[in-house]
Motif scaffolding. Structure first.
Motif, PDB file in Angstrom:
ATOM      1  N   ALA A  69       0.832  -1.206   0.000  1.00 38.24           N
ATOM      2  CA  ALA A  69       0.000   0.000   0.000  1.00 38.24           C
ATOM      3  C   ALA A  69       0.864   1.252   0.000  1.00 38.24           C
ATOM      4  CB  ALA A  69      -0.928  -0.005   1.213  1.00 38.24           C
ATOM      5  N   PHE A  70       1.970   1.231   0.746  1.00 37.36           N
ATOM      6  CA  PHE A  70       2.905   2.360   0.774  1.00 37.36           C
ATOM      7  C   PHE A  70       3.454   2.628  -0.618  1.00 37.36           C
ATOM      8  CE2 PHE A  70       7.609   3.215   1.172  1.00 37.36           C
ATOM      9  CZ  PHE A  70       7.508   4.587   1.327  1.00 37.36           C
ATOM     10  N   TYR A  71       3.919   1.592  -1.290  1.00 39.11           N
ATOM     11  CA  TYR A  71       4.485   1.795  -2.623  1.00 39.11           C
ATOM     12  C   TYR A  71       3.407   2.317  -3.583  1.00 39.11           C
ATOM     13  CZ  TYR A  71       7.183   1.206  -6.847  1.00 39.11           C
ATOM     14  OH  TYR A  71       7.843   1.465  -8.037  1.00 39.11           O
ATOM     15  N   GLU A  72       2.242   1.742  -3.519  1.00 40.04           N
ATOM     16  CA  GLU A  72       1.160   2.162  -4.420  1.00 40.04           C
ATOM     17  C   GLU A  72       0.756   3.612  -4.168  1.00 40.04           C
ATOM     18  OE1 GLU A  72      -1.839  -0.761  -3.738  1.00 40.04           O
ATOM     19  OE2 GLU A  72      -0.631  -2.380  -4.638  1.00 40.04           O
ATOM     20  N   SER A  73       0.925   4.087  -2.945  1.00 31.75           N
ATOM     21  CA  SER A  73       0.555   5.471  -2.621  1.00 31.75           C
ATOM     22  C   SER A  73       1.488   6.486  -3.285  1.00 31.75           C
ATOM     23  CB  SER A  73       0.572   5.680  -1.100  1.00 31.75           C
ATOM     24  OG  SER A  73       1.903   5.822  -0.599  1.00 31.75           O
ATOM     25  N   LEU A  74       2.609   6.004  -3.827  1.00 32.65           N
ATOM     26  CA  LEU A  74       3.589   6.899  -4.450  1.00 32.65           C
ATOM     27  C   LEU A  74       3.496   6.913  -5.968  1.00 32.65           C
ATOM     28  CD1 LEU A  74       6.704   5.976  -2.240  1.00 32.65           C
ATOM     29  CD2 LEU A  74       4.888   7.647  -1.792  1.00 32.65           C
ATOM     30  N   ASN A  75       2.423   6.369  -6.504  1.00 25.74           N
ATOM     31  CA  ASN A  75       2.276   6.258  -7.955  1.00 25.74           C
ATOM     32  C   ASN A  75       2.394   7.600  -8.678  1.00 25.74           C
ATOM     33  OD1 ASN A  75       2.052   3.505  -8.112  1.00 25.74           O
ATOM     34  ND2 ASN A  75      -0.195   3.474  -8.073  1.00 25.74           N
ATOM     35  N   GLY A  76       1.996   8.679  -8.028  1.00 29.41           N
ATOM     36  CA  GLY A  76       2.006   9.980  -8.689  1.00 29.41           C
ATOM     37  C   GLY A  76       3.338  10.709  -8.633  1.00 29.41           C
ATOM     38  N   TYR A  77       4.345  10.096  -8.023  1.00 28.07           N
ATOM     39  CA  TYR A  77       5.648  10.745  -7.856  1.00 28.07           C
ATOM     40  C   TYR A  77       6.697  10.108  -8.764  1.00 28.07           C
ATOM     41  CZ  TYR A  77       3.482  12.544  -3.590  1.00 28.07           C
ATOM     42  OH  TYR A  77       2.638  13.151  -2.690  1.00 28.07           O
ATOM     43  N   SER A  78       7.624  10.930  -9.228  1.00 31.72           N
ATOM     44  CA  SER A  78       8.764  10.435 -10.000  1.00 31.72           C
ATOM     45  C   SER A  78       9.930  10.245  -9.029  1.00 31.72           C
ATOM     46  CB  SER A  78       9.135  11.434 -11.097  1.00 31.72           C
ATOM     47  OG  SER A  78      10.291  10.993 -11.796  1.00 31.72           O
ATOM     48  N   ILE A  79      10.388   9.013  -8.901  1.00 23.18           N
ATOM     49  CA  ILE A  79      11.378   8.675  -7.870  1.00 23.18           C
ATOM     50  C   ILE A  79      12.723   8.374  -8.522  1.00 23.18           C
ATOM     51  CG2 ILE A  79      11.964   7.090  -5.992  1.00 23.18           C
ATOM     52  CD1 ILE A  79       8.856   6.635  -5.761  1.00 23.18           C
ATOM     53  N   GLU A  80      13.742   9.185  -8.187  1.00 24.16           N
ATOM     54  CA  GLU A  80      15.063   8.967  -8.786  1.00 24.16           C
ATOM     55  C   GLU A  80      15.987   8.144  -7.895  1.00 24.16           C
ATOM     56  OE1 GLU A  80      17.222  12.538  -9.583  1.00 24.16           O
ATOM     57  OE2 GLU A  80      17.118  13.279  -7.515  1.00 24.16           O
ATOM     58  N   THR A  81      15.729   8.138  -6.592  1.00 27.47           N
ATOM     59  CA  THR A  81      16.564   7.363  -5.667  1.00 27.47           C
ATOM     60  C   THR A  81      15.675   6.721  -4.618  1.00 27.47           C
ATOM     61  OG1 THR A  81      18.356   8.973  -5.938  1.00 27.47           O
ATOM     62  CG2 THR A  81      18.552   7.423  -4.104  1.00 27.47           C
ATOM     63  N   TRP A  82      15.929   5.436  -4.360  1.00 23.61           N
ATOM     64  CA  TRP A  82      15.170   4.727  -3.334  1.00 23.61           C
ATOM     65  C   TRP A  82      16.159   4.167  -2.322  1.00 23.61           C
ATOM     66  CZ3 TRP A  82       9.702   3.805  -3.468  1.00 23.61           C
ATOM     67  CH2 TRP A  82       9.235   3.111  -2.346  1.00 23.61           C
ATOM     68  N   ILE A  83      16.013   4.536  -1.051  1.00 29.68           N
ATOM     69  CA  ILE A  83      16.912   4.076  -0.001  1.00 29.68           C
ATOM     70  C   ILE A  83      16.125   3.251   1.012  1.00 29.68           C
ATOM     71  CG2 ILE A  83      18.528   4.761   1.817  1.00 29.68           C
ATOM     72  CD1 ILE A  83      18.978   7.369   0.195  1.00 29.68           C
ATOM     73  N   ASN A  84      16.378   1.947   1.009  1.00 27.55           N
ATOM     74  CA  ASN A  84      15.754   1.046   1.983  1.00 27.55           C
ATOM     75  C   ASN A  84      16.622   1.011   3.231  1.00 27.55           C
ATOM     76  OD1 ASN A  84      13.332  -0.038   0.752  1.00 27.55           O
ATOM     77  ND2 ASN A  84      14.663  -1.101  -0.705  1.00 27.55           N
ATOM     78  N   ASN A  85      16.277   1.866   4.181  1.00 25.21           N
ATOM     79  CA  ASN A  85      17.050   1.995   5.415  1.00 25.21           C
ATOM     80  C   ASN A  85      16.351   1.335   6.602  1.00 25.21           C
ATOM     81  OD1 ASN A  85      18.987   3.404   7.380  1.00 25.21           O
ATOM     82  ND2 ASN A  85      17.010   4.278   7.970  1.00 25.21           N
ATOM     83  N   ALA A  86      15.043   1.186   6.551  1.00 27.33           N
ATOM     84  CA  ALA A  86      14.301   0.646   7.696  1.00 27.33           C
ATOM     85  C   ALA A  86      14.780  -0.754   8.045  1.00 27.33           C
ATOM     86  CB  ALA A  86      12.808   0.632   7.387  1.00 27.33           C
ATOM     87  N   GLY A  87      14.988  -0.980   9.327  1.00 25.44           N
ATOM     88  CA  GLY A  87      15.412  -2.299   9.788  1.00 25.44           C
ATOM     89  C   GLY A  87      15.802  -2.214  11.249  1.00 25.44           C
ATOM     90  N   PHE A  88      15.943  -3.361  11.902  1.00 22.30           N
ATOM     91  CA  PHE A  88      16.433  -3.354  13.278  1.00 22.30           C
ATOM     92  C   PHE A  88      17.170  -4.652  13.550  1.00 22.30           C
ATOM     93  CE2 PHE A  88      12.157  -5.195  13.812  1.00 22.30           C
ATOM     94  CZ  PHE A  88      12.385  -6.258  14.683  1.00 22.30           C
ATOM     95  N   GLY A  89      17.872  -4.689  14.690  1.00 24.10           N
ATOM     96  CA  GLY A  89      18.703  -5.831  15.019  1.00 24.10           C
ATOM     97  C   GLY A  89      18.240  -6.546  16.267  1.00 24.10           C
ATOM     98  N   ASN A  90      18.942  -7.624  16.596  1.00 23.08           N
ATOM     99  CA  ASN A  90      18.628  -8.388  17.796  1.00 23.08           C
ATOM    100  C   ASN A  90      19.888  -9.088  18.273  1.00 23.08           C
ATOM    101  OD1 ASN A  90      16.458  -9.646  19.596  1.00 23.08           O
ATOM    102  ND2 ASN A  90      17.555 -11.447  18.842  1.00 23.08           N
ATOM    103  N   PHE A  91      20.111  -9.031  19.573  1.00 18.48           N
ATOM    104  CA  PHE A  91      21.239  -9.733  20.171  1.00 18.48           C
ATOM    105  C   PHE A  91      20.717 -10.762  21.162  1.00 18.48           C
ATOM    106  CE2 PHE A  91      23.507  -6.119  18.484  1.00 18.48           C
ATOM    107  CZ  PHE A  91      24.733  -6.667  18.115  1.00 18.48           C
ATOM    108  N   ALA A  92      20.889 -12.028  20.821  1.00 15.97           N
ATOM    109  CA  ALA A  92      20.527 -13.156  21.684  1.00 15.97           C
ATOM    110  C   ALA A  92      20.983 -14.414  20.971  1.00 15.97           C
ATOM    111  CB  ALA A  92      19.025 -13.217  21.936  1.00 15.97           C
ATOM    112  N   SER A  93      21.270 -15.452  21.730  1.00 18.72           N
ATOM    113  CA  SER A  93      21.600 -16.730  21.092  1.00 18.72           C
ATOM    114  C   SER A  93      20.349 -17.255  20.394  1.00 18.72           C
ATOM    115  CB  SER A  93      22.105 -17.742  22.117  1.00 18.72           C
ATOM    116  OG  SER A  93      21.080 -18.047  23.050  1.00 18.72           O
ATOM    117  N   VAL A  94      20.562 -18.084  19.391  1.00 17.38           N
ATOM    118  CA  VAL A  94      19.426 -18.553  18.585  1.00 17.38           C
ATOM    119  C   VAL A  94      18.381 -19.250  19.450  1.00 17.38           C
ATOM    120  CG1 VAL A  94      18.738 -20.144  16.740  1.00 17.38           C
ATOM    121  CG2 VAL A  94      20.763 -18.706  16.449  1.00 17.38           C
TER     122      VAL A  94
END
Length: 260
Positions: A69-94
Protein backbone atom coordinates in the motif's frame (compact mmCIF):
# COMPACT_ATOMS: atom_id res chain seq x y z
CA UNK A 1 9.90 17.00 -9.95
CA UNK A 2 12.02 14.06 -8.78
CA UNK A 3 12.09 12.55 -5.30
CA UNK A 4 14.36 10.55 -3.03
CA UNK A 5 12.58 7.96 -0.89
CA UNK A 6 14.07 7.08 2.51
CA UNK A 7 12.49 4.46 4.76
CA UNK A 8 13.20 4.37 8.47
CA UNK A 9 13.64 8.14 8.34
CA UNK A 10 12.46 9.05 11.84
CA UNK A 11 15.88 8.55 13.47
CA UNK A 12 19.48 7.47 13.00
CA UNK A 13 21.02 7.06 9.57
CA UNK A 14 17.69 7.58 7.80
CA UNK A 15 17.10 10.87 9.60
CA UNK A 16 20.60 12.19 8.85
CA UNK A 17 20.41 10.95 5.26
CA UNK A 18 17.21 12.98 4.81
CA UNK A 19 19.04 16.10 6.00
CA UNK A 20 22.02 15.34 3.76
CA UNK A 21 19.89 14.89 0.64
CA UNK A 22 17.87 17.99 1.54
CA UNK A 23 21.13 19.95 1.68
CA UNK A 24 21.61 18.89 -1.95
CA UNK A 25 18.22 20.24 -2.90
CA UNK A 26 16.46 16.88 -3.20
CA UNK A 27 12.72 16.57 -2.79
CA UNK A 28 11.96 13.84 -0.28
CA UNK A 29 9.49 11.11 0.57
CA UNK A 30 10.12 9.99 4.14
CA UNK A 31 8.60 6.88 5.70
CA UNK A 32 8.60 5.55 9.26
CA UNK A 33 6.26 4.34 12.00
CA UNK A 34 6.42 7.52 14.10
CA UNK A 35 4.46 10.45 12.71
CA UNK A 36 5.61 13.05 15.26
CA UNK A 37 9.28 12.42 14.50
CA UNK A 38 8.64 12.64 10.75
CA UNK A 39 6.81 15.95 11.24
CA UNK A 40 9.75 17.30 13.26
CA UNK A 41 12.16 16.20 10.53
CA UNK A 42 10.00 17.88 7.90
CA UNK A 43 10.14 21.13 9.89
CA UNK A 44 13.91 20.89 10.20
CA UNK A 45 14.27 20.36 6.45
CA UNK A 46 12.12 23.45 5.85
CA UNK A 47 14.74 25.41 7.81
CA UNK A 48 17.41 24.14 5.39
CA UNK A 49 15.41 24.83 2.23
CA UNK A 50 11.74 25.77 2.35
CA UNK A 51 11.37 25.27 -1.40
CA UNK A 52 11.71 21.50 -1.05
CA UNK A 53 8.67 19.27 -1.16
CA UNK A 54 8.78 16.81 1.74
CA UNK A 55 6.16 14.06 1.73
CA UNK A 56 5.77 11.94 4.86
CA UNK A 57 4.21 8.51 5.12
CA UNK A 58 3.47 6.81 8.42
CA UNK A 59 3.75 3.07 7.80
CA UNK A 60 4.77 -0.13 9.56
CA UNK A 61 6.85 -1.88 6.92
CA UNK A 62 6.93 -5.13 8.88
CA UNK A 63 3.39 -5.71 7.57
CA UNK A 64 3.52 -6.90 3.95
CA UNK A 65 0.10 -5.50 2.99
CA UNK A 66 1.16 -2.08 4.26
CA UNK A 67 4.41 -2.30 2.27
CA UNK A 68 2.46 -2.76 -0.95
CA UNK A 69 0.00 0.00 0.00
CA UNK A 70 2.90 2.36 0.77
CA UNK A 71 4.48 1.79 -2.62
CA UNK A 72 1.16 2.16 -4.42
CA UNK A 73 0.55 5.47 -2.62
CA UNK A 74 3.59 6.90 -4.45
CA UNK A 75 2.28 6.26 -7.96
CA UNK A 76 2.01 9.98 -8.69
CA UNK A 77 5.65 10.74 -7.86
CA UNK A 78 8.76 10.43 -10.00
CA UNK A 79 11.38 8.67 -7.87
CA UNK A 80 15.06 8.97 -8.79
CA UNK A 81 16.56 7.36 -5.67
CA UNK A 82 15.17 4.73 -3.33
CA UNK A 83 16.91 4.08 0.00
CA UNK A 84 15.75 1.05 1.98
CA UNK A 85 17.05 1.99 5.41
CA UNK A 86 14.30 0.65 7.70
CA UNK A 87 15.41 -2.30 9.79
CA UNK A 88 16.43 -3.35 13.28
CA UNK A 89 18.70 -5.83 15.02
CA UNK A 90 18.63 -8.39 17.80
CA UNK A 91 21.24 -9.73 20.17
CA UNK A 92 20.53 -13.16 21.68
CA UNK A 93 21.60 -16.73 21.09
CA UNK A 94 19.43 -18.55 18.58
CA UNK A 95 17.88 -20.83 21.21
CA UNK A 96 17.00 -17.90 23.45
CA UNK A 97 15.81 -15.33 20.91
CA UNK A 98 12.25 -14.03 21.26
CA UNK A 99 10.42 -15.33 18.20
CA UNK A 100 7.75 -12.61 17.85
CA UNK A 101 10.55 -10.02 17.64
CA UNK A 102 12.53 -12.23 15.25
CA UNK A 103 9.51 -12.69 12.99
CA UNK A 104 9.03 -8.92 12.85
CA UNK A 105 12.74 -8.46 12.07
CA UNK A 106 12.55 -10.97 9.21
CA UNK A 107 9.48 -9.22 7.81
CA UNK A 108 11.18 -5.81 7.94
CA UNK A 109 14.82 -6.54 7.13
CA UNK A 110 14.15 -9.06 4.37
CA UNK A 111 10.54 -9.13 3.17
CA UNK A 112 9.83 -5.39 3.03
CA UNK A 113 13.20 -4.62 1.46
CA UNK A 114 12.66 -7.29 -1.20
CA UNK A 115 9.15 -6.13 -2.03
CA UNK A 116 10.11 -2.47 -2.30
CA UNK A 117 13.28 -3.21 -4.27
CA UNK A 118 11.36 -5.42 -6.68
CA UNK A 119 8.62 -2.87 -7.27
CA UNK A 120 11.08 -0.01 -7.73
CA UNK A 121 13.27 -1.98 -10.16
CA UNK A 122 10.19 -3.09 -12.08
CA UNK A 123 9.04 0.50 -12.57
CA UNK A 124 12.32 2.42 -12.87
CA UNK A 125 15.17 0.17 -14.08
CA UNK A 126 15.05 1.77 -17.51
CA UNK A 127 15.03 5.34 -16.14
CA UNK A 128 18.38 7.16 -16.43
CA UNK A 129 19.89 8.47 -13.21
CA UNK A 130 18.02 6.13 -10.87
CA UNK A 131 19.62 4.38 -7.90
CA UNK A 132 18.50 1.95 -5.25
CA UNK A 133 20.59 1.84 -2.08
CA UNK A 134 19.92 -0.85 0.51
CA UNK A 135 21.33 -0.52 4.01
CA UNK A 136 23.05 -3.68 5.20
CA UNK A 137 25.67 -3.90 7.95
CA UNK A 138 29.18 -5.05 8.68
CA UNK A 139 27.16 -7.98 10.04
CA UNK A 140 26.06 -8.56 6.47
CA UNK A 141 29.60 -9.71 5.66
CA UNK A 142 30.79 -11.09 9.03
CA UNK A 143 28.81 -13.21 11.48
CA UNK A 144 28.74 -11.65 14.94
CA UNK A 145 28.33 -13.81 18.08
CA UNK A 146 24.84 -13.64 19.62
CA UNK A 147 23.58 -11.83 16.53
CA UNK A 148 23.40 -14.78 14.15
CA UNK A 149 19.84 -14.22 12.96
CA UNK A 150 20.32 -10.49 12.55
CA UNK A 151 23.52 -11.06 10.58
CA UNK A 152 21.72 -13.62 8.42
CA UNK A 153 19.11 -10.98 7.51
CA UNK A 154 21.88 -8.58 6.55
CA UNK A 155 23.80 -11.25 4.60
CA UNK A 156 20.56 -11.50 2.63
CA UNK A 157 20.50 -7.73 2.06
CA UNK A 158 24.13 -7.72 0.94
CA UNK A 159 23.80 -10.74 -1.37
CA UNK A 160 20.46 -9.59 -2.78
CA UNK A 161 21.71 -6.09 -3.53
CA UNK A 162 25.07 -7.16 -4.95
CA UNK A 163 23.24 -9.69 -7.12
CA UNK A 164 20.76 -7.05 -8.23
CA UNK A 165 23.64 -4.75 -9.16
CA UNK A 166 25.20 -7.51 -11.27
CA UNK A 167 21.85 -8.28 -12.88
CA UNK A 168 21.16 -4.65 -13.80
CA UNK A 169 24.66 -4.30 -15.24
CA UNK A 170 24.27 -7.46 -17.33
CA UNK A 171 21.01 -6.09 -18.77
CA UNK A 172 22.70 -2.76 -19.63
CA UNK A 173 19.98 -0.72 -17.94
CA UNK A 174 20.77 2.66 -16.37
CA UNK A 175 19.65 1.97 -12.79
CA UNK A 176 22.42 1.35 -10.26
CA UNK A 177 22.00 -0.83 -7.16
CA UNK A 178 24.27 -0.26 -4.17
CA UNK A 179 24.66 -1.56 -0.62
CA UNK A 180 25.87 0.39 2.41
CA UNK A 181 27.38 -1.65 5.26
CA UNK A 182 27.90 0.40 8.45
CA UNK A 183 29.70 -0.84 11.54
CA UNK A 184 28.72 0.38 15.02
CA UNK A 185 26.81 3.63 14.60
CA UNK A 186 25.39 5.88 17.31
CA UNK A 187 21.67 5.43 16.67
CA UNK A 188 18.69 3.78 18.37
CA UNK A 189 19.93 0.44 16.97
CA UNK A 190 21.43 -0.83 20.25
CA UNK A 191 18.35 0.10 22.27
CA UNK A 192 16.10 -1.91 19.96
CA UNK A 193 18.56 -4.79 19.58
CA UNK A 194 19.10 -5.19 23.33
CA UNK A 195 15.56 -4.13 24.32
CA UNK A 196 16.85 -1.22 26.41
CA UNK A 197 15.32 2.15 27.20
CA UNK A 198 18.69 3.87 26.73
CA UNK A 199 22.15 2.99 25.48
CA UNK A 200 25.23 5.19 25.77
CA UNK A 201 27.80 4.56 23.04
CA UNK A 202 30.48 6.84 24.49
CA UNK A 203 32.58 4.85 26.96
CA UNK A 204 30.89 1.54 26.13
CA UNK A 205 31.67 1.05 22.44
CA UNK A 206 35.39 1.34 21.57
CA UNK A 207 34.81 2.58 18.01
CA UNK A 208 31.70 3.91 16.34
CA UNK A 209 30.50 6.50 13.85
CA UNK A 210 27.76 9.04 14.32
CA UNK A 211 24.65 8.78 12.18
CA UNK A 212 25.70 12.04 10.52
CA UNK A 213 29.04 10.51 9.53
CA UNK A 214 27.29 7.46 8.09
CA UNK A 215 24.98 9.71 6.08
CA UNK A 216 28.13 11.31 4.66
CA UNK A 217 29.43 7.87 3.71
CA UNK A 218 26.07 7.15 2.10
CA UNK A 219 26.50 10.23 -0.07
CA UNK A 220 30.03 9.09 -0.98
CA UNK A 221 28.54 5.79 -2.18
CA UNK A 222 25.72 7.59 -3.97
CA UNK A 223 28.22 9.77 -5.86
CA UNK A 224 30.44 6.83 -6.85
CA UNK A 225 30.27 4.10 -9.46
CA UNK A 226 30.96 1.44 -6.82
CA UNK A 227 28.43 -1.14 -5.61
CA UNK A 228 29.53 -1.57 -1.98
CA UNK A 229 30.26 1.05 0.67
CA UNK A 230 31.55 -0.69 3.78
CA UNK A 231 33.13 0.32 7.07
CA UNK A 232 36.28 -1.71 7.71
CA UNK A 233 35.60 -3.55 10.97
CA UNK A 234 39.23 -3.21 12.12
CA UNK A 235 40.22 0.31 11.09
CA UNK A 236 36.71 1.83 10.92
CA UNK A 237 37.73 3.47 7.66
CA UNK A 238 35.01 3.75 5.02
CA UNK A 239 35.81 1.86 1.82
CA UNK A 240 34.15 1.83 -1.59
CA UNK A 241 34.34 -1.54 -3.33
CA UNK A 242 33.20 -3.59 -6.27
CA UNK A 243 30.86 -6.51 -5.40
CA UNK A 244 32.37 -8.72 -2.70
CA UNK A 245 30.39 -11.95 -3.06
CA UNK A 246 31.23 -14.33 -5.94
CA UNK A 247 28.84 -14.12 -8.87
CA UNK A 248 28.45 -16.98 -11.34
CA UNK A 249 28.34 -16.02 -14.99
CA UNK A 250 25.26 -17.05 -16.94
CA UNK A 251 27.23 -19.73 -18.81
CA UNK A 252 28.63 -21.19 -15.59
CA UNK A 253 25.21 -21.18 -13.92
CA UNK A 254 23.45 -23.18 -16.66
CA UNK A 255 22.53 -26.76 -15.64
CA UNK A 256 24.67 -29.52 -17.13
CA UNK A 257 22.93 -31.97 -19.45
CA UNK A 258 23.96 -35.35 -18.04
CA UNK A 259 22.76 -37.16 -21.20
CA UNK A 260 25.60 -35.70 -23.28
Amino acid sequence: MKYTVITGASSGIGYEAALAFAARGKHLILAARRTAELEQLKSKIAEIDNTLDVVIRTVDLSIAADVHAFYESLNGYSIETWINNAGFGNFASVGEQHLPKIEQMLHLNIEALTILSTLYVRDYAETPGTQIINISSGGGYTIVPDAVTYCATKFYVSAFTEGLAQELKSKHVPMQAKVLAPAATETEFAERAFDLDQFQYEGRVPKFHTAEQMAGFLLDLYDSEYVVGIVNGLTYEFELKDPIFPYATRAASKPVDSNK
